[in-house]
Scaffold this active site. Structure first.
Site: not given
Length: 463
Positions: A100, A139-141, A186, A317-318, A323
């Protein structure tokens, strides 16, 4: 007070900023529902304006709405459809009241724009009223679920384009890698040979099914309940309006909209959103599985499978120099997890309706919009930044095949399971290849060994 105007509703009075196009019910909702910190989706705003425009056109045609007022409302809607006044839609997307507040936000903004078009001040609702005129025969509905479905269709069409692009990219890779022999696995153990092209062809078929499901999802959303008004009985709407509102809306939106065959069912039951969310979850699962495979095949570069190399996109990587991480498949995995979680929320919300209405469409739409958009953007980066430029490490793939014990499976029809298992165990224990042991056993001639152990003859049924 020059900066404010006073507006009232059934709850009481509120000060509204003079410059604001929204009104008292919108501001009350803004104060009540400070939930996400976000505003309504722009496509939902446009969809609401398209509905209000279609309703004004229909109400003029039925003689219920004064032509001058209706024309001003139509012009106001066009302004919103064209991208103006979106900042005036301030209601949080997660809200109580079954939508609404979103509907009234649209009604108030459109009413005040229309008032200015006719040379009046904002808030002078005696001439154009948000409920009586902008919301006439609605209507909102029926408005809110219809706007949600229209938005979902628009978003799904964007998603469909990206799924199709991914499908084409996977097909291209399947053709490029058609001759790249590698070891199939697998349960993460050596199995029998396959080509990398065959694997990518399988991925493409899964995505092709997702493409079809997206088309079905769009079709699912095309049935709307406009004309239902409050609970599907059409109270306060003329029959001509009910009969023609959806065709009017379809002409404006060009979304192939159709009226729900039973407006009461179309108002109270939301299984259509469960279905669409399920399709999105299936897509997410497929994307995540493909991403898992790519991360495994890319693993290394020295101590993993290293069967493919994903395009290097950023430092991984830091602390570890050089990497490179598979960041694109990783983000697709995360998007998929979120979509699967959203599906649970949507499922619970669709189930939670009572009797003639489900009040939980706001959270359904919030999560559906998020799922569709993140999948759309995620698939785009997956296609452009991972699939298109990944390369096959051909020699490494071939080496895995040559060293694999799984080749013994091709020998099984000639010497039996028990003898084959004994040779496989010996290969594993000694580190020798299947070829070495077959030569040692003098079971086959060299030419026969070449024929039986030719991996390219193992990737399709024998004649």
């Amino acid at each position: 007070m020059d900066n404010f105007r006073i507006e009232s509703d059934s709850v009481g009075e509120l000060k509204i900023p003079t410059k604001a196009y929204y009104g008292v019910q919108t501001l009350r909702a803004k104060n009540n529902f400070n939930i996400t910190g976000r505003k309504m989706h722009k496509d939902l705003i446009i969809s609401l304006a398209e509905i209000k425009k279609a309703s004004a056109v229909s109400n003029i045609k039925t003689g219920q709405l004064d032509t001058a007022i209706g024309t001003a409302i139509i012009k106001a809607c066009d302004e919103i459809i064209n991208g103006k006044y979106h900042e005036e839609f301030i209601v949080d997307p997660i809200q109580g009241g079954a939508g609404t507040s979103a509907n009234m936000n649209a009604n108030e903004v459109i009413a005040n724009i229309a008032l200015e078009i006719l040379g009046n001040n904002k808030g002078n609702y005696s001439l154009i009223h948000p409920n009586d005129h902008v919301n006439m025969s609605q209507s909102t509905n029926d408005v809110f679920p219809t706007a949600g479905k229209m938005t979902i269709i628009k978003l799904l069409k964007n998603l469909k384009k990206e799924i199709n692009n991914l499908y084409k990219a996977l097909i291209a890779k399947s053709e490029e890698f058609d001759d790249v022999i590698k070891m199939g696995r697998t349960q993460l153990e050596d199995a029998i040979p396959i080509t990398l092209g065959q694997e990518f062809s399988a991925y493409s078929q899964a995505i092709k099914r997702d493409l079809k499901r997206t088309e079905l999802a769009i079709e699912e959303m095309e049935y709307v309940n406009m004309g239902a008004t409050a609970i599907g009985t059409g109270l306060n709407a003329k029959k001509d309006y009910i009969d023609n509102i959806v065709s009017e809306l379809d002409e404006i939106s060009n979304l192939n909209l159709k009226q729900a065959p039973n407006l009461i069912d179309g108002t109270q039951n939301l299984d259509c959103f469960t279905i669409v969310s399920g399709y999105l979850k299936a897509l997410a699962v497929n994307l995540s599985k493909i991403s898992n495979d790519l991360r495994l095949m890319n693993s290394g570069p020295r101590t993993g499978l290293a069967e493919i190399t994903l395009p290097p996109k950023q430092n991984g990587s830091s602390i570890m120099p050089g990497k490179i991480n598979p960041v694109i498949p990783e983000v697709v995995n995360q998007i998929s997890f979120n979509v699967i979680g959203n599906d649970t929320t949507i499922t619970m919300a669709c189930e939670a309706g009572q009797l003639e209405l489900n009040a939980f469409e706001p959270i359904i739409f919030y999560n559906l919009f998020e799922s569709i958009e993140t999948l759309t953007y995620g698939i785009k980066t997956f296609t452009d930044n991972a699939i298109k430029d990944l390369v096959a490490n051909r020699e490494n793939c071939k080496k895995h095949v040559s060293n694999s014990i799984g080749l013994i499976t091709a020998v099984n029809p000639y010497i039996g399971y028990q003898k084959s298992a004994t040779i496989a165990k010996e290969a594993l224990k000694s580190g020798k290849t299947i070829r070495d042991l077959l030569t040692k056993e003098h079971i086959f001639s060299n030419n026969e060994i070449d024929n039986v152990l030719d991996p390219y003859k193992m990737i399709k049924p024998k004649n």
